[in-house]
Design a protein around this motif. Sequence first.
Motif, PDB file in Angstrom:
ATOM      1  N   GLN A  97       0.835  -1.201   0.000  1.00 51.44           N
ATOM      2  CA  GLN A  97       0.000   0.000   0.000  1.00 51.44           C
ATOM      3  C   GLN A  97       0.876   1.260   0.000  1.00 51.44           C
ATOM      4  OE1 GLN A  97      -3.708   0.252   0.226  1.00 51.44           O
ATOM      5  NE2 GLN A  97      -3.279  -1.758  -0.654  1.00 51.44           N
ATOM      6  N   PRO A  98       0.451   2.324  -0.711  1.00 52.46           N
ATOM      7  CA  PRO A  98       1.206   3.575  -0.667  1.00 52.46           C
ATOM      8  C   PRO A  98       1.102   4.203   0.727  1.00 52.46           C
ATOM      9  CG  PRO A  98      -0.858   3.881  -1.838  1.00 52.46           C
ATOM     10  CD  PRO A  98      -0.729   2.406  -1.596  1.00 52.46           C
ATOM     11  N   PRO A 102      -4.118   7.000  -2.649  1.00 52.16           N
ATOM     12  CA  PRO A 102      -3.688   6.960  -4.055  1.00 52.16           C
ATOM     13  C   PRO A 102      -4.054   8.207  -4.843  1.00 52.16           C
ATOM     14  CG  PRO A 102      -4.694   4.871  -3.421  1.00 52.16           C
ATOM     15  CD  PRO A 102      -4.940   5.825  -2.295  1.00 52.16           C
ATOM     16  N   LYS A 106       2.169  11.747  -5.353  1.00 50.24           N
ATOM     17  CA  LYS A 106       3.258  11.180  -4.554  1.00 50.24           C
ATOM     18  C   LYS A 106       4.478  12.093  -4.522  1.00 50.24           C
ATOM     19  CE  LYS A 106       6.311   7.143  -4.253  1.00 50.24           C
ATOM     20  NZ  LYS A 106       6.637   5.808  -4.837  1.00 50.24           N
TER      21      LYS A 106
END
Length: 431
Positions: A97-98, A102, A106
């Motif tokens: 998972q980021p 999302p 980023k």
Amino acid sequence: MAPDQVAAKTLAAGPAPRYFTWDEVAQRSGREERWLVIERKVYNISEFIRLHPGGSRVISHYAGQDATDPFVAFHINKGLVRKYMNSLLIGELSPEQPSFEPTKNKELTNEFRELRTSVERMGLMKANHVFFLLYLLHILLMDVAAWLTLWLFGTSFVPFLLCAVLLSAVQAQAGWLQHDFGHLSVFSTSTWNHLLHHFVIGHLKGAPASWWNHLHFQHHAKPNCFRKDPDINMHPFFFALGKILSVEKVRKKVGRQSGKEASYATAFIDSYLLSKWALMSMYAPWFLLTLLEVSKQWVDVCWGDESHSLLWGGRFLRTNWGERRRNHQPLGLQNHHRPLTWLSFQLQATCNVHKSFFNDWFSGHLNFQIEHHLFPTMPRHNYHKVAPLVQSLCAKYGIEYQSKPLLSAFADIVHSLKESGQLWLDAYLHQ
């Protein structure tokens, strides 16, 4: 390694962490259960929100979301706070998972966090105590000068007018100073900031510190978000600003006004006159009684009772002086359902007024509204130093960085009132 050695090592390391996905976190944002993420750790705040020192609402506004950036922005002693957070920890994000939702950019998120680290290394989060001491002294001197004017020259029109102007300046500048203490931007410990905050807002302004904290931190957490930012949550008692608020919502809340058109004049009178009178003569005493009966904020009650017994003339002038803060509102309401980066979210709801000695003094350095919202615990005398770095980051990612002359900012406020009045008029005509 023998099996018993493996088992012993596993037991010493503790139980394996529980992993979650962003979908699971996002689902825990209702009244029954609230989770949030800070630095990839997942915390269950369902019960803690009632004990949160900053108030239950400000932390609830980030339920189901990544709260890393507001956590870093609002707390000056993060190590101490993390100790209390351990009991709320229930797991962490799964490795695939980021680190944040999302929908967030980023690269921009990571670069802003690097900027924050650089700002701290540069010492821009440390206050110059001499600056704030001199600032407090200049407020007290104006206060003394106001009363000496009446004592020496009597209460005829000119001395009375001069006294009112001086007291309005005292009220405005005390408002900016209490804002500094309230944001914990003067001292390195919360205790001293809170103590001076109670003195300035209570003794010099007659307002409860707890009331300011409860409302203002929500504003910073979700600026211009309808039902989350108290600064725009006057609807339906007066009106709400912004184009995003649909006519259907306005119509539903407002209804017919007994044949009266909700014109620009109505909006202007409500905001600039009626709300001021209501705030000073009705809301403030009512809130003090509420504190006394419900929240037991005895310090705030004592400070407020003492100050509210003083002259009110300067307060009315000061409330209109402080209208420059409404420069948030011409930018419109925000959609809080789609998480954005801390930088993007704050830039959508804030804009600056050009730097000058007068503008800095007149607005308490909140003409650097962008920098203040990005770094709310930063001492105000350092805003101009970080501004070029913020501008550079905004330019790199195509984010509009607005700065305007003071008179243009005032004109935008009046224009936004006109738009809001027209919105209400349309709702009435199409009822």
